[in-house]
Write a protein that holds these residues in place. Structure first.
Motif, short mmCIF file in Angstrom:
data_model
loop_
_atom_site.label_atom_id
_atom_site.label_comp_id
_atom_site.label_asym_id
_atom_site.label_seq_id
_atom_site.Cartn_x
_atom_site.Cartn_y
_atom_site.Cartn_z
N GLU A 1 -0.43 8.80 -4.78
CA GLU A 1 -1.88 9.72 -4.65
C GLU A 1 -1.89 10.54 -3.62
O GLU A 1 -2.66 11.69 -3.74
CB GLU A 1 -3.05 8.43 -4.19
CG GLU A 1 -3.15 7.60 -5.54
CD GLU A 1 -4.43 6.78 -5.53
OE1 GLU A 1 -5.11 7.20 -4.55
OE2 GLU A 1 -4.31 5.82 -6.20
N ILE A 2 -1.20 10.68 -2.60
CA ILE A 2 -1.19 11.64 -1.69
C ILE A 2 0.27 12.25 -1.31
O ILE A 2 0.22 13.52 -1.59
CB ILE A 2 -1.50 10.87 -0.26
CG1 ILE A 2 -2.73 10.25 -0.21
CG2 ILE A 2 -1.23 11.88 0.92
CD1 ILE A 2 -3.24 9.59 1.12
N VAL A 3 1.34 11.65 -1.05
CA VAL A 3 2.84 12.21 -1.06
C VAL A 3 3.17 13.21 -2.20
O VAL A 3 3.49 14.14 -2.17
CB VAL A 3 3.60 11.30 -0.63
CG1 VAL A 3 5.16 11.96 -0.59
CG2 VAL A 3 3.40 10.72 0.75
N LEU A 4 3.11 12.49 -3.18
CA LEU A 4 3.81 13.05 -4.49
C LEU A 4 2.98 14.06 -5.05
O LEU A 4 3.43 15.19 -5.38
CB LEU A 4 4.16 11.92 -5.50
CG LEU A 4 5.03 10.97 -5.40
CD1 LEU A 4 5.44 9.91 -6.20
CD2 LEU A 4 6.48 11.52 -4.90
N PRO A 5 1.55 14.17 -5.25
CA PRO A 5 0.92 15.33 -5.54
C PRO A 5 1.16 16.59 -4.44
O PRO A 5 1.45 17.55 -5.15
CB PRO A 5 -0.55 15.05 -5.30
CG PRO A 5 -0.35 13.46 -5.47
CD PRO A 5 0.69 12.83 -4.86
N ILE A 6 1.40 16.30 -3.43
CA ILE A 6 1.66 17.46 -2.47
C ILE A 6 3.10 18.06 -2.82
O ILE A 6 3.23 19.21 -2.99
CB ILE A 6 1.32 17.03 -1.10
CG1 ILE A 6 0.14 16.79 -0.66
CG2 ILE A 6 2.01 18.14 -0.03
CD1 ILE A 6 -0.17 15.96 0.86
N ARG A 7 4.03 16.96 -2.94
CA ARG A 7 5.25 17.51 -3.07
C ARG A 7 5.46 18.30 -4.68
O ARG A 7 6.17 19.32 -4.70
CB ARG A 7 6.27 16.39 -3.18
CG ARG A 7 6.68 15.75 -1.98
CD ARG A 7 7.87 14.84 -1.85
NE ARG A 7 7.98 14.20 -0.55
CZ ARG A 7 8.88 13.27 -0.24
NH1 ARG A 7 9.15 12.69 -1.05
NH2 ARG A 7 8.67 12.81 1.01
N ILE B 1 0.78 -1.32 0.08
CA ILE B 1 -0.02 -0.10 0.03
C ILE B 1 0.82 1.18 -0.16
O ILE B 1 0.54 2.38 -0.05
CB ILE B 1 -0.91 -0.09 1.15
CG1 ILE B 1 -0.27 -0.12 2.68
CG2 ILE B 1 -1.89 -1.25 0.89
CD1 ILE B 1 -1.25 -0.07 3.76
N TRP B 2 2.23 1.05 0.29
CA TRP B 2 2.99 2.14 0.35
C TRP B 2 2.86 2.95 -1.11
O TRP B 2 2.88 4.37 -1.01
CB TRP B 2 4.63 1.86 0.80
CG TRP B 2 5.10 3.49 0.63
CD1 TRP B 2 6.30 3.45 -0.25
CD2 TRP B 2 5.11 4.67 1.21
NE1 TRP B 2 6.72 4.76 -0.20
CE2 TRP B 2 6.20 5.37 0.83
CE3 TRP B 2 4.54 4.70 2.52
CZ2 TRP B 2 6.39 6.59 1.44
CZ3 TRP B 2 4.54 6.02 3.01
CH2 TRP B 2 5.62 6.90 2.63
N GLU B 3 2.96 2.41 -2.23
CA GLU B 3 3.32 2.94 -3.47
C GLU B 3 1.84 3.73 -3.83
O GLU B 3 1.84 4.82 -4.19
CB GLU B 3 3.58 1.84 -4.63
CG GLU B 3 4.76 1.11 -4.46
CD GLU B 3 4.75 0.24 -3.16
OE1 GLU B 3 3.95 -0.39 -2.65
OE2 GLU B 3 6.13 -0.07 -2.96
N ARG B 4 0.88 2.98 -3.48
CA ARG B 4 -0.31 3.94 -3.71
C ARG B 4 -0.47 5.16 -2.75
O ARG B 4 -1.12 6.23 -3.31
CB ARG B 4 -1.47 3.07 -3.51
CG ARG B 4 -2.82 3.74 -3.92
CD ARG B 4 -4.05 2.66 -3.87
NE ARG B 4 -5.03 3.60 -4.35
CZ ARG B 4 -6.36 3.09 -4.30
NH1 ARG B 4 -6.63 1.55 -3.88
NH2 ARG B 4 -7.28 3.98 -4.61
N PHE B 5 -0.29 5.10 -1.61
CA PHE B 5 0.03 6.09 -0.53
C PHE B 5 0.87 7.33 -1.23
O PHE B 5 0.38 8.50 -1.27
CB PHE B 5 0.36 5.53 0.72
CG PHE B 5 0.27 6.73 1.77
CD1 PHE B 5 -0.84 7.43 2.34
CD2 PHE B 5 1.57 7.38 2.26
CE1 PHE B 5 -0.65 8.43 3.43
CE2 PHE B 5 1.76 8.25 3.09
CZ PHE B 5 0.50 8.88 3.72
N GLU B 6 2.04 6.80 -1.58
CA GLU B 6 2.92 7.80 -2.16
C GLU B 6 2.40 8.54 -3.58
O GLU B 6 2.65 9.74 -3.57
CB GLU B 6 4.30 7.08 -2.46
CG GLU B 6 5.54 8.04 -2.62
CD GLU B 6 6.66 7.18 -2.82
OE1 GLU B 6 7.67 8.03 -2.14
OE2 GLU B 6 6.96 6.29 -3.47
#
Length: 179
Positions: free
Chosen positions: A91-97, A84-89
């Motif tokens: 869909e959440i982390v990378l768009p914010i960055r 689930i880390w890849e999806r979290f990253e």
């Protein structure tokens, strides 16, 4: 004249959003609260220990954490094991960055060599914080990496100092702020 007014308005908007981030990150303790070093201080220390080219990226390498929290390495590893880390990253982390990188006037995606340099200092800071500022009674399952910590001892800053230092680096380094 109109273009200049739009540039000033954009710069003010950019500064307001980063001021909000700086405040949130300055009040967010690293290591899920087991450390008195804030995420803002961690980001400033990363910024101050990399090349000039990588510095603005290092400053925002954890920009999403006032929204996601500072996830501990064992939690991230478990999320990877569960797939689930890849999806979290993604869909959440990378768009914010991406949003804050572009707002700061930085390249997206980040240059590969910059990503590697930021990852390296992030690991060095992790073992330095573990050595100097983490309450080990509150941290379970962390095994320090075999990377060299920074030579200097880390003392936690007040939230006010962390916020001011974060914004100082942003002012000097972000192309969108004409630093």
């Amino acid at each position: 004249m109109r273009d200049n007014a739009l540039a000033v308005k954009h710069s003010s908007y950019c500064q307001l959003l980063f001021a909000r981030k700086a405040r949130g990150l300055a009040h967010l303790r690293r290591w899920n609260g087991a450390c008195d070093v804030s995420v803002a201080q961690h980001c400033v220390m990363a910024c101050d220990n990399v090349s000039r080219r990588a510095a603005p990226y290092a400053l925002i390498h954890d920009i999403e954490e006032d929204e996601t929290g500072d996830l501990l390495t064992p939690v991230k590893l478990r999320m990877r094991q569960l797939g689930i880390w890849e999806r979290f990253e993604d869909e959440i982390v990378l768009p914010i960055r991406k949003f804050y990188s572009e707002l700061a006037g930085l390249n997206w995606p980040w240059p590969v060599d910059v990503v590697a340099e930021v990852a390296d200092i992030d690991q060095r800071l992790q073992v330095t914080e573990y050595r100097d500022a983490v309450d080990r009674n509150l941290v379970r399952g962390f095994v320090p990496r075999s990377v060299a910590p920074l030579p200097e001892y880390v003392l936690p800053w007040s939230p006010q100092k962390a916020e001011v230092q974060f914004l100082d680096r942003a002012q000097r380094l972000f192309p969108a702020w004409e630093g």
